[in-house]
Design a protein around this motif. Structure first.
Motif, short mmCIF file in Angstrom:
data_model
loop_
_atom_site.label_atom_id
_atom_site.label_comp_id
_atom_site.label_asym_id
_atom_site.label_seq_id
_atom_site.Cartn_x
_atom_site.Cartn_y
_atom_site.Cartn_z
N ARG A 5 15.24 33.94 46.80
CA ARG A 5 16.11 32.78 46.57
C ARG A 5 17.41 32.98 47.32
O ARG A 5 17.76 34.08 47.74
N LYS A 6 18.17 31.91 47.46
CA LYS A 6 19.48 32.02 48.11
C LYS A 6 20.43 32.80 47.22
O LYS A 6 20.35 32.73 46.00
N PHE A 7 21.30 33.56 47.84
CA PHE A 7 22.29 34.34 47.10
C PHE A 7 23.61 34.30 47.85
O PHE A 7 23.69 33.81 48.97
N SER A 8 24.65 34.81 47.20
CA SER A 8 25.99 34.69 47.77
C SER A 8 26.77 35.98 47.66
O SER A 8 26.37 36.92 46.97
N LEU A 9 27.89 36.00 48.32
CA LEU A 9 28.86 37.09 48.23
C LEU A 9 29.71 36.89 46.98
O LEU A 9 29.66 35.82 46.36
N THR A 10 30.53 37.87 46.66
CA THR A 10 31.49 37.66 45.59
C THR A 10 32.56 36.68 46.10
O THR A 10 32.77 36.54 47.30
N GLN A 30 27.70 37.83 60.07
CA GLN A 30 27.92 39.00 60.92
C GLN A 30 28.96 39.93 60.30
O GLN A 30 28.77 41.14 60.27
N LEU A 31 30.03 39.35 59.80
CA LEU A 31 31.07 40.15 59.15
C LEU A 31 30.53 40.83 57.89
O LEU A 31 30.86 41.99 57.61
N ALA A 32 29.68 40.12 57.15
CA ALA A 32 29.08 40.70 55.94
C ALA A 32 28.22 41.90 56.30
O ALA A 32 28.27 42.94 55.63
N ASN A 33 27.41 41.78 57.36
CA ASN A 33 26.58 42.91 57.79
C ASN A 33 27.43 44.11 58.20
O ASN A 33 27.13 45.25 57.83
N GLU A 34 28.49 43.87 58.95
CA GLU A 34 29.37 44.96 59.35
C GLU A 34 29.95 45.67 58.13
O GLU A 34 29.99 46.90 58.07
N ASN A 35 30.39 44.89 57.16
CA ASN A 35 30.99 45.47 55.96
C ASN A 35 29.97 46.20 55.10
O ASN A 35 30.29 47.21 54.47
N LYS A 63 18.11 35.33 52.52
CA LYS A 63 18.33 36.67 53.05
C LYS A 63 18.16 36.76 54.56
O LYS A 63 18.86 37.54 55.21
N SER A 64 17.29 35.96 55.15
CA SER A 64 17.13 36.04 56.60
C SER A 64 18.38 35.52 57.32
O SER A 64 18.71 36.00 58.40
N THR A 65 19.08 34.59 56.72
CA THR A 65 20.32 34.09 57.32
C THR A 65 21.45 35.09 57.12
O THR A 65 22.20 35.39 58.05
N TRP A 66 21.58 35.64 55.92
CA TRP A 66 22.63 36.63 55.67
C TRP A 66 22.43 37.87 56.53
O TRP A 66 23.38 38.39 57.11
N LEU A 67 21.20 38.37 56.59
CA LEU A 67 20.96 39.68 57.17
C LEU A 67 20.49 39.66 58.62
O LEU A 67 20.66 40.64 59.34
N VAL A 73 16.43 46.95 57.62
CA VAL A 73 17.28 48.14 57.44
C VAL A 73 18.09 48.03 56.15
O VAL A 73 18.18 48.98 55.38
N VAL A 74 18.66 46.85 55.89
CA VAL A 74 19.46 46.65 54.68
C VAL A 74 18.58 46.80 53.44
O VAL A 74 18.96 47.48 52.47
N GLU A 75 17.39 46.20 53.46
CA GLU A 75 16.52 46.28 52.29
C GLU A 75 16.04 47.71 52.04
O GLU A 75 15.97 48.15 50.89
N VAL A 76 15.76 48.45 53.09
CA VAL A 76 15.34 49.85 52.93
C VAL A 76 16.51 50.68 52.37
O VAL A 76 16.32 51.50 51.48
N ALA A 77 17.71 50.44 52.89
CA ALA A 77 18.88 51.17 52.39
C ALA A 77 19.09 50.89 50.91
O ALA A 77 19.31 51.83 50.12
N LEU A 78 19.01 49.62 50.51
CA LEU A 78 19.18 49.28 49.09
C LEU A 78 18.08 49.90 48.24
O LEU A 78 18.33 50.39 47.14
#
Length: 102
Positions: A5-10, A30-35, A63-67, A73-78
């Motif tokens: 489902r769609k999700f958001s930042l704080t 892009q900024l979210a990925n860097e952070n 998630k495909s738009t955010w990441l 890589v992000v999902e494996v790290a989490l």
């Protein structure tokens, strides 16, 4: 690992990234990925026992738009950091990692 489902930042992070977007011209995702990756470099980790849902922002993307290309890589790290987290918890954890990277 992350919810489909769609999700958001704080809310706090969303506001900061909007200002950073104006200054840098980079997109918010892009900024979210860097952070997120900066938080990993800092060895940031959340204790699942203390996980509380923060106030979330209004920008909701899948998630495909955010990441983008970093999705696997992000999902494996989490998954490695939080093997018992549910998909919804993983979305909150991702948002907290992004917030800590700022």
């Amino acid at each position: 690992m992350l919810t489909d489902r769609k999700f958001s930042l704080t809310k706090k992070t969303e506001d900061r990234l909007k200002r950073a977007k104006q200054a840098s011209g980079q997109s918010i995702n892009q900024l979210a990925n860097e952070n997120f990756f900066l938080s990993l470099e800092k060895n940031f980790k959340v204790r699942l026992e203390n996980l509380e849902r923060p106030t979330m922002g209004t920008i909701k993307l899948d998630k495909s738009t955010w990441l983008g290309e970093c999705q696997v890589v992000v999902e494996v790290a989490l998954k490695n950091l939080y093997p018992s987290a549910s998909p919804d918890e993983a979305a909150i954890l991702w948002a907290l990692h992004v917030e800590s990277g700022i």
